[in-house]
Every structure is written in structure tokens, then in C-alpha cells.
Design a protein around this motif. Structure first.
Motif, PDB file in Angstrom:
ATOM      1  N   ASN A  84      32.913  50.151  45.870  1.00 16.50           N
ATOM      2  CA  ASN A  84      32.820  48.783  45.343  1.00 16.50           C
ATOM      3  C   ASN A  84      33.648  48.607  44.073  1.00 16.50           C
ATOM      4  OD1 ASN A  84      31.124  47.987  47.402  1.00 16.50           O
ATOM      5  ND2 ASN A  84      29.258  48.304  46.217  1.00 16.50           N
ATOM      6  N   GLU A  85      33.581  49.559  43.164  1.00 14.78           N
ATOM      7  CA  GLU A  85      34.362  49.468  41.928  1.00 14.78           C
ATOM      8  C   GLU A  85      35.867  49.490  42.230  1.00 14.78           C
ATOM      9  OE1 GLU A  85      33.378  49.158  38.547  1.00 14.78           O
ATOM     10  OE2 GLU A  85      31.504  48.600  39.521  1.00 14.78           O
ATOM     11  N   SER A  86      36.264  50.307  43.185  1.00 13.65           N
ATOM     12  CA  SER A  86      37.679  50.380  43.570  1.00 13.65           C
ATOM     13  C   SER A  86      38.150  49.061  44.165  1.00 13.65           C
ATOM     14  CB  SER A  86      37.892  51.504  44.589  1.00 13.65           C
ATOM     15  OG  SER A  86      37.535  52.744  44.038  1.00 13.65           O
ATOM     16  N   LYS A  87      37.340  48.496  45.049  1.00 12.92           N
ATOM     17  CA  LYS A  87      37.702  47.208  45.655  1.00 12.92           C
ATOM     18  C   LYS A  87      37.770  46.111  44.597  1.00 12.92           C
ATOM     19  CE  LYS A  87      35.945  47.933  50.328  1.00 12.92           C
ATOM     20  NZ  LYS A  87      34.939  47.481  51.319  1.00 12.92           N
ATOM     21  N   ASN A  88      36.831  46.123  43.666  1.00  7.85           N
ATOM     22  CA  ASN A  88      36.848  45.123  42.596  1.00  7.85           C
ATOM     23  C   ASN A  88      38.117  45.229  41.761  1.00  7.85           C
ATOM     24  OD1 ASN A  88      34.391  44.108  43.408  1.00  7.85           O
ATOM     25  ND2 ASN A  88      33.215  45.245  41.877  1.00  7.85           N
ATOM     26  N   LEU A  89      38.533  46.443  41.460  1.00 13.18           N
ATOM     27  CA  LEU A  89      39.759  46.623  40.690  1.00 13.18           C
ATOM     28  C   LEU A  89      40.962  46.102  41.469  1.00 13.18           C
ATOM     29  CD1 LEU A  89      41.227  47.732  38.170  1.00 13.18           C
ATOM     30  CD2 LEU A  89      41.511  49.856  39.446  1.00 13.18           C
ATOM     31  N   LEU A  90      41.028  46.438  42.755  1.00 10.95           N
ATOM     32  CA  LEU A  90      42.163  46.000  43.570  1.00 10.95           C
ATOM     33  C   LEU A  90      42.236  44.487  43.704  1.00 10.95           C
ATOM     34  CD1 LEU A  90      42.065  48.695  46.392  1.00 10.95           C
ATOM     35  CD2 LEU A  90      43.690  48.537  44.495  1.00 10.95           C
ATOM     36  N   LYS A  91      41.080  43.804  43.641  1.00  6.57           N
ATOM     37  CA  LYS A  91      41.051  42.343  43.743  1.00  6.57           C
ATOM     38  C   LYS A  91      41.339  41.657  42.417  1.00  6.57           C
ATOM     39  CE  LYS A  91      36.910  42.137  45.557  1.00  6.57           C
ATOM     40  NZ  LYS A  91      35.642  41.633  46.105  1.00  6.57           N
ATOM     41  N   SER A  92      41.262  42.379  41.320  1.00  2.43           N
ATOM     42  CA  SER A  92      41.385  41.745  40.009  1.00  2.43           C
ATOM     43  C   SER A  92      42.811  41.249  39.757  1.00  2.43           C
ATOM     44  CB  SER A  92      40.975  42.719  38.904  1.00  2.43           C
ATOM     45  OG  SER A  92      41.934  43.740  38.753  1.00  2.43           O
ATOM     46  N   ALA A  93      42.919  40.161  39.034  1.00  3.87           N
ATOM     47  CA  ALA A  93      44.221  39.592  38.692  1.00  3.87           C
ATOM     48  C   ALA A  93      45.018  40.573  37.837  1.00  3.87           C
ATOM     49  CB  ALA A  93      44.038  38.272  37.945  1.00  3.87           C
ATOM     50  N   TRP A  94      44.337  41.264  36.962  1.00  2.54           N
ATOM     51  CA  TRP A  94      45.013  42.243  36.100  1.00  2.54           C
ATOM     52  C   TRP A  94      45.713  43.300  36.945  1.00  2.54           C
ATOM     53  CZ3 TRP A  94      44.223  47.523  35.737  1.00  2.54           C
ATOM     54  CH2 TRP A  94      44.902  48.152  34.728  1.00  2.54           C
ATOM     55  N   PHE A  95      45.039  43.809  37.948  1.00  4.36           N
ATOM     56  CA  PHE A  95      45.609  44.862  38.784  1.00  4.36           C
ATOM     57  C   PHE A  95      46.805  44.357  39.582  1.00  4.36           C
ATOM     58  CE2 PHE A  95      45.942  47.496  42.575  1.00  4.36           C
ATOM     59  CZ  PHE A  95      45.912  48.764  42.025  1.00  4.36           C
ATOM     60  N   ARG A  96      46.684  43.146  40.130  1.00  2.00           N
ATOM     61  CA  ARG A  96      47.764  42.605  40.958  1.00  2.00           C
ATOM     62  C   ARG A  96      49.025  42.300  40.160  1.00  2.00           C
ATOM     63  NH1 ARG A  96      43.595  38.847  43.419  1.00  2.00           N
ATOM     64  NH2 ARG A  96      44.341  37.623  41.692  1.00  2.00           N
ATOM     65  N   LYS A  97      48.888  42.039  38.858  1.00  2.00           N
ATOM     66  CA  LYS A  97      50.044  41.635  38.047  1.00  2.00           C
ATOM     67  C   LYS A  97      50.688  42.768  37.276  1.00  2.00           C
ATOM     68  CE  LYS A  97      48.509  36.911  37.583  1.00  2.00           C
ATOM     69  NZ  LYS A  97      48.135  35.833  36.700  1.00  2.00           N
ATOM     70  N   ARG A  98      50.129  43.933  37.320  1.00  2.00           N
ATOM     71  CA  ARG A  98      50.687  45.041  36.549  1.00  2.00           C
ATOM     72  C   ARG A  98      51.733  45.785  37.345  1.00  2.00           C
ATOM     73  NH1 ARG A  98      46.403  49.957  36.784  1.00  2.00           N
ATOM     74  NH2 ARG A  98      47.009  50.569  38.867  1.00  2.00           N
ATOM     75  N   ALA A  99      52.543  46.556  36.672  1.00  2.00           N
ATOM     76  CA  ALA A  99      53.553  47.377  37.326  1.00  2.00           C
ATOM     77  C   ALA A  99      52.992  48.777  37.519  1.00  2.00           C
ATOM     78  CB  ALA A  99      54.810  47.443  36.469  1.00  2.00           C
ATOM     79  N   ASP A 100      53.196  49.335  38.704  1.00  2.00           N
ATOM     80  CA  ASP A 100      52.691  50.676  38.992  1.00  2.00           C
ATOM     81  C   ASP A 100      53.647  51.740  38.476  1.00  2.00           C
ATOM     82  OD1 ASP A 100      50.353  49.948  40.253  1.00  2.00           O
ATOM     83  OD2 ASP A 100      51.295  49.845  42.231  1.00  2.00           O
ATOM     84  N   LEU A 101      53.078  52.851  38.079  1.00  2.00           N
ATOM     85  CA  LEU A 101      53.852  54.027  37.710  1.00  2.00           C
ATOM     86  C   LEU A 101      53.983  54.900  38.947  1.00  2.00           C
ATOM     87  CD1 LEU A 101      52.137  54.963  34.331  1.00  2.00           C
ATOM     88  CD2 LEU A 101      54.319  53.812  34.651  1.00  2.00           C
ATOM     89  N   ASP A 102      55.080  55.614  39.054  1.00  2.00           N
ATOM     90  CA  ASP A 102      55.271  56.516  40.173  1.00  2.00           C
ATOM     91  C   ASP A 102      54.644  57.860  39.812  1.00  2.00           C
ATOM     92  OD1 ASP A 102      56.132  57.599  42.557  1.00  2.00           O
ATOM     93  OD2 ASP A 102      58.117  58.105  41.775  1.00  2.00           O
ATOM     94  N   GLU A 103      53.585  58.208  40.500  1.00  3.33           N
ATOM     95  CA  GLU A 103      52.945  59.486  40.237  1.00  3.33           C
ATOM     96  C   GLU A 103      52.494  60.102  41.546  1.00  3.33           C
ATOM     97  OE1 GLU A 103      48.921  59.305  38.447  1.00  3.33           O
ATOM     98  OE2 GLU A 103      49.395  57.204  38.164  1.00  3.33           O
ATOM     99  N   SER A 104      52.427  61.424  41.547  1.00  2.90           N
ATOM    100  CA  SER A 104      52.000  62.098  42.775  1.00  2.90           C
ATOM    101  C   SER A 104      50.487  62.194  42.807  1.00  2.90           C
ATOM    102  CB  SER A 104      52.620  63.496  42.846  1.00  2.90           C
ATOM    103  OG  SER A 104      52.180  64.258  41.740  1.00  2.90           O
TER     104      SER A 104
END
Length: 163
Positions: A65-85
């Protein structure tokens, strides 16, 4: 819950909660944050669990549930991802984890819970709050997708029998 019980739970289930979160968010820093939030919620949880398995299932459900909430958040959708393994769980087939991460989140979660945490379809259904038939369908589809991914990359069919 007492501090001793919380510490014991963290020792037992930290890796599981972390890998569930990592399977969803695919970012170690976010998975760390989610793991911390899950155990904070456990600390605030006022009821005792019937068994260790019930507690583990509750922790996994909260992590999902916490993971899904983060993925749905506006903050998460607008940020740039870092490339990490990604860190794979350690076992003889750790290289397969790379392919599992290519699946959709609903399939990744089912595969992870079944093959890495050794839950049955019935137990996964209870944890995720879905019908057992849905979980069985997701397991079947995830196996098909994994086989396709592995064979498309030239990996022999014989290695896919356990999936």
C-alpha cells in the motif's frame, strides 16, 4: 507493541519489506523510506498479532500500500529518476531477479511473494486482498511473460522450467 518486539520484527522482516517496496518503486532510497514508514506504522499499531505469519502478512500488505501510494503521488510522477542497479535477493537464481523486475508491478509482487517468500496462491490472495483465482491467473501470466523474456534473450528453455 514494545520496543523489544519492534526490534525483533525489524530483524526478522526488514529484508522482506524492503524487497517488496523495491519491487514496486525500483529505487533503493524510496524503498528505504517505505520500509521505515512500514515499521513506524507497526510501532503505532496497537494490536498484537495472532502469529508471526499474520504479522508478516500485515507488513507486506502495508509495504504494498505504501509503495502504491508513493507511485500515485504527484511528487513521484514529477521527479527525475536516477539510474541505479537493483539489489537482487541472494539465491542460486539471483540473475532471474533482473527479469522479474521487467514485469508489471502486480506480476512482480506475485512472483516475489511466491518464489522468494514461498507463499502459496491462497496466502498471497489473503495478503493482497484479492481472490485466489486472480492471483493464480497473475502467476500463470507472469510465468508466460518470464519465459518469453528469457527465451527472447536467448536463454535456453530448460532453465525456465521452475517458472
Amino acid at each position: 507493541m514494545t520496543r523489544d518486539k519492534i526490534a525483533e520484527s525489524i530483524g526478522k522482516y526488514h529484508a522482506t519489506v524492503y524487497r517488496v517496496a523495491l519491487g514496486y518503486v525500483k529505487n533503493t532510497h524510496d524503498a528505504d523510506d517505505i520500509t521505515q514508514d512500514v515499521f513506524f506504522k507497526l510501532y503505532r499499531h496497537n494490536k498484537d498479532f495472532v502469529s508471526d505469519e499474520a504479522q508478516k502478512a500485515w507488513l507486506i500488505r502495508v509495504a504494498v500500500n505504501e509503495s502504491k501510494n508513493l507511485l500515485k503521488s504527484a511528487w513521484f510522477r514529477k521527479r527525475a529518476d536516477l539510474d541505479e542497479s537493483l539489489a537482487a535477493p541472494e539465491n542460486d537464481n539471483a540473475w532471474v531477479y533482473e527479469y522479474v523486475q521487467k514485469l508489471k508491478p502486480k506480476y512482480r509482487t506475485v512472483v516475489y511473494l511466491h518464489y522468494y517468500e514461498k507463499y502459496t496462491a491462497k496466502e498471497i490472495a489473503a495478503i493482497l486482498g484479492k481472490p485466489q483465482s486472480t492471483i493464480e491467473s497473475q502467476m500463470r501470466r507472469s510465468k508466460e511473460q518470464l519465459r518469453k523474456l528469457l527465451t527472447d534473450d536467448g536463454i535456453k528453455e530448460e532453465c525456465c522450467y521452475e517458472f
